[in-house]
Motif scaffolding. Structure first.
Motif, PDB file in Angstrom:
ATOM      1  N   GLY A 132      64.963 109.777  59.822  1.00 33.45           N
ATOM      2  CA  GLY A 132      65.500 108.626  60.581  1.00 33.45           C
ATOM      3  C   GLY A 132      65.204 107.131  59.615  1.00 33.45           C
ATOM      4  N   GLU A 133      64.695 107.527  58.367  1.00 28.95           N
ATOM      5  CA  GLU A 133      64.383 106.434  57.663  1.00 28.95           C
ATOM      6  C   GLU A 133      65.504 105.292  57.390  1.00 28.95           C
ATOM      7  N   ALA A 134      65.354 104.191  57.325  1.00 30.76           N
ATOM      8  CA  ALA A 134      66.327 103.046  57.414  1.00 30.76           C
ATOM      9  C   ALA A 134      66.660 102.817  56.065  1.00 30.76           C
ATOM     10  N   GLN A 135      65.949 103.246  55.188  1.00 27.88           N
ATOM     11  CA  GLN A 135      66.145 102.680  53.635  1.00 27.88           C
ATOM     12  C   GLN A 135      67.325 103.348  52.645  1.00 27.88           C
ATOM     13  N   VAL A 136      67.645 104.728  53.433  1.00 29.04           N
ATOM     14  CA  VAL A 136      68.648 105.435  52.564  1.00 29.04           C
ATOM     15  C   VAL A 136      69.855 104.693  52.793  1.00 29.04           C
ATOM     16  N   LEU A 137      70.350 104.416  53.739  1.00 27.00           N
ATOM     17  CA  LEU A 137      71.807 103.696  53.919  1.00 27.00           C
ATOM     18  C   LEU A 137      72.012 102.772  52.789  1.00 27.00           C
ATOM     19  N   GLY A 138      70.930 101.836  52.784  1.00 26.85           N
ATOM     20  CA  GLY A 138      70.990 100.790  51.651  1.00 26.85           C
ATOM     21  C   GLY A 138      71.293 101.356  50.518  1.00 26.85           C
ATOM     22  N   GLY A 208      53.655  96.625  41.287  1.00 28.99           N
ATOM     23  CA  GLY A 208      55.095  96.496  41.408  1.00 28.99           C
ATOM     24  C   GLY A 208      55.452  95.604  42.593  1.00 28.99           C
ATOM     25  N   ALA A 209      56.730  95.166  42.507  1.00 30.53           N
ATOM     26  CA  ALA A 209      57.300  94.151  43.399  1.00 30.53           C
ATOM     27  C   ALA A 209      58.684  94.431  44.090  1.00 30.53           C
ATOM     28  N   GLY A 210      59.011  95.644  43.772  1.00 34.32           N
ATOM     29  CA  GLY A 210      60.194  95.817  43.926  1.00 34.32           C
ATOM     30  C   GLY A 210      60.639  96.340  45.228  1.00 34.32           C
ATOM     31  N   GLU A 211      61.637  96.994  45.806  1.00 35.44           N
ATOM     32  CA  GLU A 211      62.217  97.465  47.075  1.00 35.44           C
ATOM     33  C   GLU A 211      60.987  98.015  47.699  1.00 35.44           C
ATOM     34  N   MET A 212      60.624  99.384  46.945  1.00 30.88           N
ATOM     35  CA  MET A 212      59.719 100.279  47.393  1.00 30.88           C
ATOM     36  C   MET A 212      58.327  99.618  47.687  1.00 30.88           C
ATOM     37  N   ALA A 213      57.992  98.985  46.656  1.00 30.59           N
ATOM     38  CA  ALA A 213      56.549  98.498  46.681  1.00 30.59           C
ATOM     39  C   ALA A 213      56.635  97.390  47.630  1.00 30.59           C
ATOM     40  N   ALA A 214      57.588  96.513  47.912  1.00 35.86           N
ATOM     41  CA  ALA A 214      57.535  95.366  48.929  1.00 35.86           C
ATOM     42  C   ALA A 214      57.329  96.083  50.296  1.00 35.86           C
ATOM     43  N   LEU A 215      57.908  97.351  50.455  1.00 35.48           N
ATOM     44  CA  LEU A 215      57.908  98.184  51.702  1.00 35.48           C
ATOM     45  C   LEU A 215      56.535  98.480  51.881  1.00 35.48           C
ATOM     46  N   ALA A 216      55.768  98.967  50.907  1.00 31.58           N
ATOM     47  CA  ALA A 216      54.486  99.565  50.692  1.00 31.58           C
ATOM     48  C   ALA A 216      53.551  98.182  51.312  1.00 31.58           C
ATOM     49  N   ALA A 217      53.959  97.131  50.698  1.00 28.37           N
ATOM     50  CA  ALA A 217      52.928  96.068  51.010  1.00 28.37           C
ATOM     51  C   ALA A 217      52.934  95.485  52.363  1.00 28.37           C
ATOM     52  N   ARG A 218      54.161  95.718  53.187  1.00 33.49           N
ATOM     53  CA  ARG A 218      54.207  95.377  54.573  1.00 33.49           C
ATOM     54  C   ARG A 218      53.493  96.326  55.256  1.00 33.49           C
ATOM     55  N   HIS A 219      53.639  97.637  55.026  1.00 30.49           N
ATOM     56  CA  HIS A 219      52.935  98.479  55.727  1.00 30.49           C
ATOM     57  C   HIS A 219      51.343  98.542  55.453  1.00 30.49           C
ATOM     58  N   LEU A 220      51.048  98.112  54.415  1.00 32.79           N
ATOM     59  CA  LEU A 220      49.518  97.697  54.157  1.00 32.79           C
ATOM     60  C   LEU A 220      48.976  96.895  54.870  1.00 32.79           C
ATOM     61  N   LYS A 221      49.781  95.610  55.041  1.00 31.88           N
ATOM     62  CA  LYS A 221      49.365  94.512  55.847  1.00 31.88           C
ATOM     63  C   LYS A 221      49.258  95.080  57.423  1.00 31.88           C
ATOM     64  N   GLN A 222      50.295  95.772  57.773  1.00 31.88           N
ATOM     65  CA  GLN A 222      50.292  96.504  59.156  1.00 31.88           C
ATOM     66  C   GLN A 222      49.075  97.251  59.495  1.00 31.88           C
ATOM     67  N   ALA A 223      48.860  98.128  58.221  1.00 35.26           N
ATOM     68  CA  ALA A 223      47.489  98.941  58.510  1.00 35.26           C
ATOM     69  C   ALA A 223      46.176  98.364  58.380  1.00 35.26           C
ATOM     70  N   GLY A 224      46.034  97.103  58.160  1.00 35.58           N
ATOM     71  CA  GLY A 224      45.128  96.226  58.134  1.00 35.58           C
ATOM     72  C   GLY A 224      44.167  96.395  56.985  1.00 35.58           C
ATOM     73  N   ALA A 225      44.739  96.675  55.770  1.00 37.33           N
ATOM     74  CA  ALA A 225      44.285  96.525  54.370  1.00 37.33           C
ATOM     75  C   ALA A 225      43.291  95.219  54.085  1.00 37.33           C
ATOM     76  N   GLY A 226      42.105  95.545  53.902  1.00 40.42           N
ATOM     77  CA  GLY A 226      41.091  94.487  53.453  1.00 40.42           C
ATOM     78  C   GLY A 226      41.642  93.470  52.751  1.00 40.42           C
TER      79      GLY A 226
END
Length: 442
Positions: A132-138, A208-226
């Motif tokens: 169900g991930e959305a990334q693969v369509l792009g 990194g700051a590409g698409e995958m790294a950017a997605l990881a950054a947003r999830h890190l923020k949501q996870a409350g990374a210090g």
């Protein structure tokens, strides 16, 4: 048509002469994915864009069309070719040359309708590591654009992929498969949080700051990374991403200085060589005073050399680990995936029916033209044989009768070909019609 086994010839009949136009190209998918190949094998086919374009041009010479989908989890060639056996052989030779003999043992193949079904499932994220991930369509859309730019996608593959995108949009809008899904980056952050016993008080170094790294950054923020530290070779991109997630950007040259104080590293760059080796990480560990380090690798080829995981204080996680983690969380989406699978079957049926009509209608047009020419000639001959005593009304009646016979004879085959059920071979039937009636192609 079922998946094509190695060495199995195409079942398509070889029409010649006037019937050849009735035969369109057949679809073929050949590739490997996380289901059939380990990360180490997939890395061998992680080609730079220049090499991808060269591969496409070698395989996509007219009349054959070629498209390459290349992601961290799959490398697949989609081909449309009149001679599918020859296209298959060339594709296997190229993949074997680029990745070595071991790659050939991991390849799967689908032809005809099976190739369509596979593509529709891929685009709808039903074949993804994270269901169900959305990334693969792009990613699939990007693959189409690259192949079109290389000039190797024309009519057949363009229609095939347009139908796949339509199917993916329907799955996304009519099921809840994406609601419970997470991207691969999201799964990686969840796994990192589990390994680090939470991220709330942790310093996370994002490389990194590409698409995958950017997605990881947003999830890190949501996870409350210090604290999120972003490092990228292009400083401006690191600064933009850091600003988005409330982190701090640093020059790439400070990578190993930052590593000394990080609790978690998430790396997702396009570097062709590992950034982190056993030697350079071991040097940093001495300054950490035995503090554990969790390192998550999102890249293919890997940014973190496998040997790093042998260091005593390091927990190294790569895409294979993420795959195993995701496998435990798919039960929630199983029912939605079942609904989506039904939609894929419906959309494949729709495409095959439309294609059968496209292939069959030109033959029927030629058949009708032939029949009308014969009927008109016979009507004129009949009128001439009856002499000058026929009235205008009688002449029109003879002509109308000839036209009516043509219409009644062709009504049933026209209707049947336009409403073919899924699985019937419209191209083959059109070829048979052309062969039986000796229809010359336009």
């Amino acid at each position: 048509m079922d998946s094509l086994e190695p060495g199995q010839p195409s079942s398509r009949p070889h029409w010649s002469g006037a019937t050849r136009e009735a035969l369109a190209a057949e679809f073929l998918c050949i590739g490997l994915s996380y289901r059939t190949a380990s990360l180490a094998v997939r890395e061998r086919l992680a080609l730079p864009e220049v090499e991808q374009r060269e591969l496409l041009k070698r395989l996509g010479q007219a009349p054959t069309e070629a498209l390459l989908v290349s992601t961290c989890n799959r490398v697949e060639l989609y081909l449309a070719a009149p001679d599918v056996a020859q296209a298959r052989q060339r594709a296997r030779e190229e993949l074997g040359r680029l990745g070595g003999p071991e790659v050939l043992d991991c390849l799967y193949e689908h032809s005809g309708e099976a190739a369509l079904t596979h593509l529709f499932r891929v685009a709808s994220s039903l074949d993804s590591m994270v269901l169900g991930e959305a990334q693969v369509l792009g990613q699939v859309k990007d693959a189409l654009e690259r192949s079109q730019a290389a000039g190797t996608v024309r009519g057949e593959l363009a229609r095939m992929f347009a139908a796949a995108f339509r199917c993916a949009r329907r799955v996304r809008s009519e099921t809840a498969i994406g609601m419970a899904a997470t991207s691969m980056a999201g799964a990686a952050v969840a796994l990192a949080s589990k390994a680090a016993e939470g991220l709330e008080d942790k310093t996370v170094l994002l490389v990194g700051a590409g698409e995958m790294a950017a997605l990881a950054a947003r999830h890190l923020k949501q996870a409350g990374a210090g604290h999120i530290q972003v490092v990228n070779r292009t400083r401006s991109r690191a600064e933009a991403l850091a600003a988005e997630v409330g982190g701090t950007a640093y020059p790439f040259e400070e990578l190993f200085t930052l590593l000394a104080s990080a609790d978690v590293v998430v790396s997702g760059t396009s570097s062709p060589e590992p950034l982190f080796t056993r030697e350079n990480v071991a040097e940093v560990l001495e300054a950490r005073r035995h503090r554990p380090l969790v390192m998550v690798d999102l890249a293919v080829p890997r940014n973190i050399a496998p040997e790093v995981g042998t260091l005593e204080q390091v927990r190294d996680l790569d895409l294979d680990d993420i795959q195993r983690f995701v496998a435990h969380n798919e039960a929630v989406r199983a029912e939605e995936a079942r609904k989506a699978g039904v939609m894929v079957v419906e959309e494949v049926t729709r495409f095959m029916r439309d294609r059968a009509v496209r292939e069959g209608v030109p033959v029927l047009c030629r058949l009708r033209q032939r029949a009308e020419t014969i009927a008109r000639a016979e009507a004129e001959r009949t009128i001439a044989s009856l002499g000058e005593g026929l009235t205008a009304r009688q002449r029109k009646s003879v002509e109308a009768m000839a036209r009516a016979i043509v219409n009644k004879l062709l009504h049933e085959p026209t209707t049947r070909l336009r409403t073919l059920e899924a699985g019937q071979d419209g191209e083959r039937i059109a070829g048979v019609v052309a062969s039986l009636f000796g229809l010359e192609p336009h």
